[in-house]
Every structure is written in structure tokens, then in C-alpha cells.
Design a protein around this motif. Sequence first.
Motif, mmCIF file in Angstrom:
data_model
loop_
_atom_site.group_PDB
_atom_site.id
_atom_site.type_symbol
_atom_site.label_atom_id
_atom_site.label_comp_id
_atom_site.label_asym_id
_atom_site.label_seq_id
_atom_site.Cartn_x
_atom_site.Cartn_y
_atom_site.Cartn_z
ATOM 1 N N ARG A 88 50.085 35.261 2.624
ATOM 2 C CA ARG A 88 50.889 35.685 3.591
ATOM 3 C C ARG A 88 50.902 34.519 4.867
ATOM 4 O O ARG A 88 52.058 34.388 5.304
ATOM 5 N N GLU A 92 54.138 32.713 6.613
ATOM 6 C CA GLU A 92 54.753 33.086 7.583
ATOM 7 C C GLU A 92 54.483 31.823 8.910
ATOM 8 O O GLU A 92 55.380 31.871 9.508
ATOM 9 N N SER A 95 57.527 29.724 9.188
ATOM 10 C CA SER A 95 58.619 30.454 9.283
ATOM 11 C C SER A 95 59.569 30.585 8.162
ATOM 12 O O SER A 95 60.661 30.820 8.160
ATOM 13 N N ARG A 96 58.770 31.448 7.093
ATOM 14 C CA ARG A 96 59.541 31.877 5.837
ATOM 15 C C ARG A 96 58.957 33.523 5.812
ATOM 16 O O ARG A 96 57.989 33.806 6.284
ATOM 17 N N ARG A 97 59.985 34.054 4.913
ATOM 18 C CA ARG A 97 59.716 35.358 4.826
ATOM 19 C C ARG A 97 58.800 35.525 3.639
ATOM 20 O O ARG A 97 58.804 34.742 2.564
ATOM 21 N N TYR A 98 57.964 36.387 3.586
ATOM 22 C CA TYR A 98 56.677 36.687 2.711
ATOM 23 C C TYR A 98 57.431 36.904 1.237
ATOM 24 O O TYR A 98 58.197 37.829 1.147
ATOM 25 N N GLY A 99 57.052 36.241 0.193
ATOM 26 C CA GLY A 99 57.594 36.509 -1.195
ATOM 27 C C GLY A 99 56.503 36.340 -2.007
ATOM 28 O O GLY A 99 55.294 35.776 -1.516
#
Length: 148
Positions: A88, A92, A95-99
Motif C-alpha cells: 500500500r 500511495e 499518488s495512486r489509489r491502492y489496488g
Amino acid sequence: MKSKGDREIHRKDLKKMSFKIDIRGDDRYEGMEEFSIQMPVIRNYTYELFGSKVLSKEKIISPRHKYIRLFLNGEYLGIRHLEEGLGRELIESSSRRYGPIFSLKEDIAVTLGETQFDLSDSKYWINNNPLLAREALTILESTKIENR
């Protein structure tokens, strides 16, 4: 902290051993909760560090790498390569959403067409968004079929 690595070079002796560090609680080391430490030769000296910087400059997610001076029980063991773990914090900090994050099950095979995928943080995905994890795995599995 635990030993890591599949190859003999990771475990030759305690002073050259590779380690996986997983920090519990709120403290982090330079924003990283999970990272590995190994001899620089294992990560091709500066090639891994250089490649990661190139990817990051192009806005492609890549683990952070750096060199540190390693001390174990007060004894200086030399320079080591530190590599951020896949998790995670990596996503993060980019600057990305957790996937969902997948890796190869190397105990089965190391080539794409012959291996299986391993879902990182599987408990989280099973409990919070199993459909997203299943769809991501389906896409990955389809790449194996297309590359045959």
C-alpha cells in the motif's frame, strides 16, 4: 526482521544474509513499512536503483531503492541495497489509489506462462473488494493465454 531470498547467495552467512523488514505500528523508515536489505550484487549494484529512478521519472510505479550502511548488533557489515516492498505504501507514495498487487509464485515457475499469480494483501481484498481482485486476476491470466 527475517531472512529472505531463494538463492544460496542470500543465506551464505549471517554477515552477508538478506533480510525482509516489516515494521509494525505507526513508525516508518523514510515512509516505508516493508522493505528488504541485501548485498548490492544481488540487485545488480546500481542498475536496479537507476532503473527505478527512470521509471519513477516517467510516472511509472517503482519501488524506492537506496544504499545504506548496515550495522548488526553494533557491528558494521558494510553497504547494503535497500528495496521497498510491494504494498500500500508504495502505491500511495506514487499518488495512486491502492489496488490489487500480484507477484509470481516462484516456487511453481519463474516464467509467465508456467506460473501462478499470488495476490498481495489477500485478506484485505477478500474482505473489502473481492470482485476487483478477481477481475484483476482474470486480466493477468488472459495475458498468459495471449503470450502462448
